[in-house]
Design an enzyme around this catalytic site. Structure first.
Site, PDB file in Angstrom:
ATOM      1  N   ASP A  81       9.120 -15.994   2.285  1.00 54.42           N
ATOM      2  CA  ASP A  81       8.120 -16.054   3.352  1.00 54.42           C
ATOM      3  C   ASP A  81       8.236 -14.874   4.308  1.00 54.42           C
ATOM      4  OD1 ASP A  81       7.536 -18.472   2.159  1.00 54.42           O
ATOM      5  OD2 ASP A  81       7.217 -19.501   4.059  1.00 54.42           O
ATOM      6  N   CYS A 122      15.253 -21.553  -0.405  1.00 58.77           N
ATOM      7  CA  CYS A 122      14.355 -21.086   0.647  1.00 58.77           C
ATOM      8  C   CYS A 122      13.104 -21.946   0.803  1.00 58.77           C
ATOM      9  CB  CYS A 122      14.034 -19.615   0.429  1.00 58.77           C
ATOM     10  SG  CYS A 122      15.456 -18.566   0.865  1.00 58.77           S
ATOM     11  N   ASP A 123      12.187 -21.448   1.631  1.00 58.08           N
ATOM     12  CA  ASP A 123      11.207 -22.263   2.337  1.00 58.08           C
ATOM     13  C   ASP A 123      10.426 -23.266   1.495  1.00 58.08           C
ATOM     14  OD1 ASP A 123      12.089 -20.381   4.148  1.00 58.08           O
ATOM     15  OD2 ASP A 123      10.167 -20.240   5.160  1.00 58.08           O
ATOM     16  N   LYS A 124       9.794 -22.833   0.415  1.00 60.13           N
ATOM     17  CA  LYS A 124       8.946 -23.748  -0.358  1.00 60.13           C
ATOM     18  C   LYS A 124       9.637 -24.254  -1.608  1.00 60.13           C
ATOM     19  CE  LYS A 124       6.026 -22.935   2.766  1.00 60.13           C
ATOM     20  NZ  LYS A 124       6.900 -21.994   3.466  1.00 60.13           N
ATOM     21  N   CYS A 195      17.883 -17.403   5.617  1.00 62.95           N
ATOM     22  CA  CYS A 195      17.993 -16.801   6.952  1.00 62.95           C
ATOM     23  C   CYS A 195      18.760 -17.713   7.906  1.00 62.95           C
ATOM     24  CB  CYS A 195      16.613 -16.477   7.497  1.00 62.95           C
ATOM     25  SG  CYS A 195      15.798 -15.149   6.592  1.00 62.95           S
ATOM     26  N   GLU A 490       1.623 -18.848   7.954  1.00 58.95           N
ATOM     27  CA  GLU A 490       2.533 -18.957   9.089  1.00 58.95           C
ATOM     28  C   GLU A 490       2.193 -17.889  10.118  1.00 58.95           C
ATOM     29  OE1 GLU A 490       6.471 -20.748   6.852  1.00 58.95           O
ATOM     30  OE2 GLU A 490       6.485 -18.665   7.520  1.00 58.95           O
ATOM     31  N   SER A 516       6.270 -20.258  11.118  1.00 62.52           N
ATOM     32  CA  SER A 516       7.568 -20.061  10.487  1.00 62.52           C
ATOM     33  C   SER A 516       8.596 -20.915  11.202  1.00 62.52           C
ATOM     34  CB  SER A 516       7.961 -18.587  10.584  1.00 62.52           C
ATOM     35  OG  SER A 516       9.342 -18.418  10.390  1.00 62.52           O
TER      36      SER A 516
END
Length: 617
Positions: A81, A122-124, A195, A490, A516
């Site tokens: 992302d 990570c995000d998704k 992150c 985002e 985000s």
């Protein structure tokens, strides 16, 4: 007694062809009676949170086979992302969640796998795999790649922590030199891993612990630390045990829908609220609950947000606390322990590693557990730039056990009585909106200001950097929802640029898009219904006064109902041009058009609704 799914393709004379193909993968006669465990890896060289995962699938595979199973690894896609942010690439981020869920379903069902290990980060990726696990409902364990170490830099003679958001804000700050921006860029992301703040990736990996689907330490133990290897080793052995318990002992209690039931989702959301997790987690928990066929809704999140206090503040809500600091304070089991002491956890929910989450807390909460727990949470950052997993073994000399002023607080010493996330309602958010209250300065919890209208993220960025936004304004970005974007971008760049312009505590930003996990400030997203679906956010005009009241959970435009209805009639009169941005040039591919055709409101987790196709037949 359930039969091993894999026997569909490994047993019987008529499966000779399938067995021949299995043999070509290295299987022999003795393997055809063993559980076949799918390993869904997500290695990619595009993403720092996944760059170190290449060999970890085979690490798990070796342990599965040592435990008496057959391991078969495959890979999913993984979008970064942060790299996709601020340009057309962000249109693909949320839609990738559905593709990941489908990919896992396709591989597992096509090959009749008996159980599943999800290697995410990570995000998704974690949400997509979680949706798949709930959809498939076969024994599953999550083990993520782990958080990145926080960046370090020297300022005024002191060593300070930094992350991706720090680098973005400094780069956009006109008072900073090119050299200062370059130093921050090189310092912000020093190692492999997700992150380092409480952004979406780490938030979701923490929630898998609370759901009972991951081992203690999954959410907070650093990617670089040697101790993290143990999670992968144990996952390999544990998944074989879970498979045998289900298929050989008829123990349905090991299935994801039994472990991740309604009360487990309440536990996960309570953790999310207590730790001030990313607002994206709301989308993902709603989507996972839908796959689990649970009636877990925004109303439940609203209810929990009014009773669960904010016990932990991590970047981006504060600048000096990162996941490594949460780990030193006891990690997710430490936060769950604090919630448990306040009577805010369902202790009887099952897990993949202990009989109940209550027993897990008793064992792994550093405030009540033994030396094993204290050793786990003493794992420290190594301070060496690397892309290798398990590359260092440094330990803290002491843990953060201060529950009054430390990183994790007890309920009586909470950062705030209300939790770190809240659901707002009003005449422009009839179905709700989400705000990370943990990141909002107390001085602007109640805020009014004129709307500055932008119909794309790109225009908002240009407006902020072009000084068209002033202190006291409410930046309103619309037509960026799941359908309107499409893909629900985002808004990290707009919020970061407000900070760099010195407006982080004097402006608000509201949108039908999302944020985000790195966003802080008075940033309200997921406004539902979105503009593209006839939401009243599409009726707001430049200069209309927006009223925000977080303590009372309100979000309104200060217009009477008659005015809104007149504007709605005028909008509908536009015909095909209604509920679309007035002037926006954006190339939308066929893949994204297909996503937009099936996706639903953020209030429903932005999941697909295939009945739209069925109704059209």
């Amino acid at each position: 007694m359930p039969q091993y799914r894999s026997r569909t393709s490994t047993h019987g004379r008529n499966m000779a062809g399938a067995r021949a193909l299995w043999r070509a993968t290295g299987m022999g006669d003795a393997d055809f009676g063993k559980p076949i465990i799918a390993i869904a890896n997500s290695f990619t060289q595009f993403v720092p949170g996944h760059v170190h995962l290449k060999d970890l699938g085979q690490l798990v595979a070796r342990e599965i086979e040592a435990a008496g199973g057959v391991a078969k690894e495959f890979n999913t896609i993984a979008v970064d992302d942060g790299i996709a942010m601020g340009h057309g690439g962000m249109l693909y981020s949320l839609p990738s969640r559905e593709l990941i869920a489908d990919a896992v379903e396709y591989m597992v069902n096509a090959h009749c796998a008996d159980a599943l290990v999800c290697i995410s980060n990570c995000d998704k990726i974690t949400p997509g795999m979680l949706m798949a696990a709930m959809r498939l409902n076969i024994p599953t364990i999550f083990v993520s790649g782990g958080p990145m170490e926080a960046g370090k830099y020297i300022a005024d003679g002191e060593t300070r922590a930094a992350d991706l958001i720090t680098a973005m804000v400094v780069a956009a700050d006109p008072t900073k030199t090119d050299e200062q921006a370059a130093v921050m860029e090189r310092s912000a992301c020093p190692t492999c891993g997700s992150c380092s703040g409480m952004f979406t990736a780490n938030s979701m990996n923490c929630l898998t612990e609370a759901l009972g689907l991951a081992l203690p330490g999954n959410g907070s133990l650093l990617a670089t630390h040697a101790d993290r290897k143990r999670l992968f080793v144990e996952a390999g052995w544990q998944i074989v045990d879970l498979a045998r318990r289900y298929y050989e002992q008829d123990d349905e209690g090991v299935l994801p829908r039994r472990i991740g039931g309604f009360k487990a989702f309440e536990n996960a959301m309570s953790l999310d609220i207590a730790m001030g997790g990313s607002t994206n987690t709301v989308l993902h928990l709603l989507a996972a609950a839908r796959e689990a066929e649970l009636d877990f809704t925004m109303a439940d999140i609203d209810r929990l947000s009014r009773r669960v206090p904010n016990l932990c503040k991590v970047s981006p809500s504060v600048s000096n606390v990162h996941m490594e600091d949460v780990h030193r304070a006891g990690g997710i089991m430490g936060i769950l322990g604090a919630l448990d002491r306040a009577g805010l956890i369902h202790r009887d929910c099952a897990t993949v590693h202990e009989k109940t989450i209550g027993e897990a807390i008793d064992r792994w909460d550093v405030m009540r557990g033994g030396e094993t727990a204290k050793t786990l949470y003493s794992a420290a950052p190594g301070g060496v730039r690397t892309t290798e997993a398990f590359s260092q073994s440094r330990r803290y000399e002491s843990l953060d056990l201060d529950r009054e002023k430390g990183v994790i607080r007890d309920a009586e010493h909470a950062f705030s009585k209300d939790g770190g996330l809240a659901v707002l309602y009003g005449n422009i958010a009839l179905d709700g909106a989400i705000v990370k209250t943990a990141g909002v300065d107390a001085s602007i919890l109640v805020f009014e200001g004129p709307a500055r209208i932008f119909e794309s993220q790109e225009d908002a960025v240009a407006g902020i950097l072009g000084d068209r936004v002033k202190a006291g304004d409410v930046v309103l970005i619309r037509y960026e929802g799941p359908k309107g974007g499409p893909g629900m971008q985002e808004m990290l760049y707009p919020t970061s640029y407000l900070k760099s312009k010195g407006l982080g505590k004097s402006c608000a930003l509201i949108t039908d898009g999302r944020f985000s996990g790195g966003t802080a400030g008075l940033s309200i997203g997921h406004i539902s219904p979105e503009a593209a679906q006839g939401g009243a956010i599409g009726l707001v005009e430049e200069g209309d006064i927006i009223a925000i009241d977080i303590p009372n959970r309100k979000l309104d435009v200060k217009l009477d109902e008659a005015t809104l209805e007149a504007r709605r009639a005028a909008m509908e009169a536009k015909g095909k041009a209604a509920w679309k941005p007035a002037a926006r040039e954006r190339v939308v591919s066929a893949a994204l058009q297909a996503y937009a055709a099936l996706t639903t409101s953020a209030a429903n987790g932005a999941v697909r609704d295939v009945t739209q196709v069925q109704r059209g037949r």
